[in-house]
Design a protein around this motif. Structure first.
Motif: not given
Lengths: 353, 76
Positions: A59, A85, A87-88, A90, A96-98, A115, A117
């Motif tokens: 991130s 986003y 991405c795995t 995280r 969730q990273t988003s 997200d 994944p």
């Protein structure tokens, strides 16, 4: 065959950020001598990769990539209607990273944020999902991120993975364009029976982290792993990669009546040059139309196709429409192919962080 | 040709030629892992100026299968 056509969506711009630290395969301490390293380089085409320093996450790379792209496009953060986003790796198990990135990037509170994944097929899947949401015309601008910090979840003493994988974040800006004459076409595929070809056995809900999962073991000469480390079963992946991607691309070409003589760019997941060259030859695309960036960045999973576009194709994509076909394949095992046209794309200069 | 193929495999895997028997397969020795297998196949292609077809690649996991395919390609 699952197929999809999306109209009225164009790629407006792209950017990529890689860590400043570079690991050269020739000098990795996991090899007895340089001849071992050269064997890996010769058979994979991967000479080096970029690696995040401790404490840096995917991130963090993403923030740099997205901020630069928004600036170069002249978009304000509040212009973005969708933020996806892929991405795995995280930041946290939850949230969730988003969501965290919505705040860090100053995106609107009513922005559609999620997200995805996915692994190596993630950019193509992401394009299909985001493009579908946009094609209705109510959500007009999107940022699709494909980012991964592979070096953080693979054992540095695993000779089967350390020379191959790198870290990167990419951002793709998509825009609703009702005058767009070219659609995007997609084909999808999955074979979950191969889930353990590329996987991390421990750390999820089925096999939570235990003290035993943190113990490093030598599973083969020179191959050290913990239960929580990402494992790549090379022969299984090899068998998959020489079978499904060429088949998927041939289905794409057949289903959408693509004249391969008109293809300007074949964009392949950057897993291994030997395998990618076999795929290229199978669908008869000339080498000059098949760019690679794996020699410099390694396999950066979902980020590999957009990283290739930004680092190797920025001038070509800035001009008239280029006819592109792409295939992402790997973790899942999942794969996806797409046909699209890209022109007038603003690619930001490569960013290091 | 058989001897030449075995010599290439031995050199790529960095083992003595006597180790490379007809029945030896990928996984039988630590040096012949997935990366080693790719190195063997790609080196044989380069040095013998041949191109293994995509559909036979996955089967090229033993000394004998590689020798058989090389002979077939050269005769073709």
């Amino acid at each position: 065959m699952s197929q999809l056509t999306i109209n009225n969506v164009r790629i407006a711009g792209m950017s990529a950020c890689v860590p400043a630290t570079v690991e050269d395969n020739r000098t990795l301490p996991i090899y007895k001598d340089e001849s071992e390293a050269l064997k890996v380089i010769t058979s994979t085409g991967i000479e080096r990769h970029h690696k995040v320093d401790e404490g840096t996450t995917a991130s963090d790379l993403t923030v740099k990539a997205v901020e630069r792209l928004l600036t170069d496009l002249g978009w304000a953060p509040e212009d973005v209607d969708i933020f996806a986003y892929v991405c795995t790796s995280r930041d946290y198990i939850a949230p969730q990273t988003s969501c965290i990135l919505q705040d860090r990037l100053k995106l609107r509170n009513d922005c559609c944020v999620f997200d995805l994944p996915f692994g190596c097929s993630g950019w193509v899947y992401g394009m299909s999902i985001v493009g579908s949401l946009m094609s209705h015309g109510t959500l007009k601008r999107a940022i699709l991120v494909a980012a991964e910090t592979n070096t953080l979840n693979r054992n540095p003493r695993d000779t089967a993975v350390r020379p191959l994988f790198g870290d990167a974040a990419t951002a793709t800006a998509l825009e609703f364009d009702p005058d767009r004459s070219h659609p995007m076409n997609f084909m999808f595929g999955v074979d979950g029976s191969g889930y353990d070809a590329v996987w991390a056995p421990y750390g999820g809900m089925r096999r939570p982290v235990t003290p035993e999962a943190l113990v490093e073991k030598e599973v083969a000469p020179g191959v050290f792993r913990r239960g929580i480390d990402m494992i790549v079963n090379g022969m299984d992946v090899f068998g998959f990669a020489i079978k499904q991607p060429p088949r998927s691309l041939k289905e794409l070409i057949s289903t959408f009546n693509i004249d391969t003589d008109t293809v300007d760019l074949l964009l392949l997941h950057q897993a291994n040059r030997f395998i990618d060259e076999k795929i290229r030859k199978a669908i008869k695309i000339p080498p000059e139309r098949t760019p690679y960036c794996l020699e410099e960045y390694g396999n950066v999973t979902s980020a590999s196709i957009p990283l290739t576009m930004v680092s190797r194709c920025s001038e070509r994509l800035a001009g008239d429409d280029k006819h592109c076909i792409a295939c992402g394949f790997g973790v899942g095992l999942a794969w996806a192919s797409m046909e699209f046209y890209a022109g007038g794309v603003k690619c930001s200069d490569m960013i290091t962080y | 040709m058989e001897k030449l193929v075995k010599e290439i495999i031995a050199r790529v895997l960095n083992v003595d030629l006597e180790v490379i028997t007809d029945t030896l397969s990928s996984g039988d020795i630590p040096q012949w892992d997935s990366v080693g297998n790719l190195a063997v196949i790609s080196t044989i292609e380069q040095e013998l100026n041949i191109e293994f077809p995509l559909e036979v690649l996955f089967d090229l996991t033993s000394v004998q299968s590689i020798i058989d395919e090389v002979i077939k390609l050269i005769h073709d």
